[in-house]
Design an enzyme around this catalytic site. Sequence first.
Site, short mmCIF file in Angstrom:
data_model
loop_
_atom_site.label_atom_id
_atom_site.label_comp_id
_atom_site.label_asym_id
_atom_site.label_seq_id
_atom_site.Cartn_x
_atom_site.Cartn_y
_atom_site.Cartn_z
N HIS A 1 -2.18 -4.85 -10.56
CA HIS A 1 -2.94 -3.73 -11.10
C HIS A 1 -3.21 -3.94 -12.58
CE1 HIS A 1 -2.80 -0.75 -7.76
NE2 HIS A 1 -1.76 -1.47 -7.40
N CYS B 1 -4.67 6.03 -4.32
CA CYS B 1 -4.03 4.71 -4.24
C CYS B 1 -2.60 4.88 -4.72
CB CYS B 1 -4.78 3.70 -5.10
SG CYS B 1 -4.02 2.06 -5.13
N GLY C 1 -1.49 2.22 -7.15
CA GLY C 1 -2.17 2.46 -8.41
C GLY C 1 -1.52 3.56 -9.22
N CYS D 1 0.87 -1.18 0.00
CA CYS D 1 0.00 0.00 0.00
C CYS D 1 0.90 1.22 0.00
CB CYS D 1 -0.92 0.01 1.21
SG CYS D 1 -1.98 1.49 1.30
#
Length: 268
Positions: A149, A207, A210, A72
Amino acid sequence: MGIFRKMHGLGNDFVVIDTRESPVEMTEARARAIADRHTGIGCDQLIVIGPSDRADVSMRIFNADGSEVAACGNATRCIPLFVGRDVLIETQAGLLDASLTDTGASVDMGAPRFDWAAIPLAYAMDTLAMPASWEDLPPPSCVNVGNPHVIFFVDDLDAVDTARLGALIEQDPLFPERVNVNFAQLLDPRNIRLIVWERGAGLTRACGTGACATAVAAIRRGLATGPVTVTLPGGDLVIDWAPGGTIRMTGPATSVFAGEADWESFDV
């Protein structure tokens, strides 16, 4: 009673628990109960900081649905702020080097992976421009940056039903471990607008992984040149990467408040 801190990176919010001196057993059910915004403390992800034999600290990450994940980016930026200094962090995705900045932190997120088995996908295919798509979306790219992803580059981000398509694609059998779904609009070679449906959390204000995956995919496709500013609903992240190297992510991190809780009271 245990001490926690509520933190966020661009609105992607966390409950951060320090277990280095007082161990806390964390289960999927307990993490889900803590993350509940109505009956718990409330967060997108629960972060458990612990001791490490390989780094300054270790970090475990639980999504709001209780599932544990390996990476994360926004949470990683919060850790040097939480500890109060530059730190080397042991994660399931590897060792991450995070340093404090004036407004947050800068993190070396490691090297991206592109092989279909590393994403992972259910079967072999090119991950640069996948021979697969959903409804009117263009063929995407896939990148693993510690977690999987898929990235769609669209002409008009506002015209995409990100919530419906994100939920659909996250659970597609092509992704045996589910997937984070990124909807990106290239503004120019240095700027990308991004909305992320996060695996196990849904639409999120930001994110970090991301943003990393999207910038890497854009650079890899020749659409962008690093450093790239990625604009999410919660704000901007700066991502720099060159082929063969590691990803550098820089952006804000904020400590909101500290509190105490009885973790056993969250058992369900």
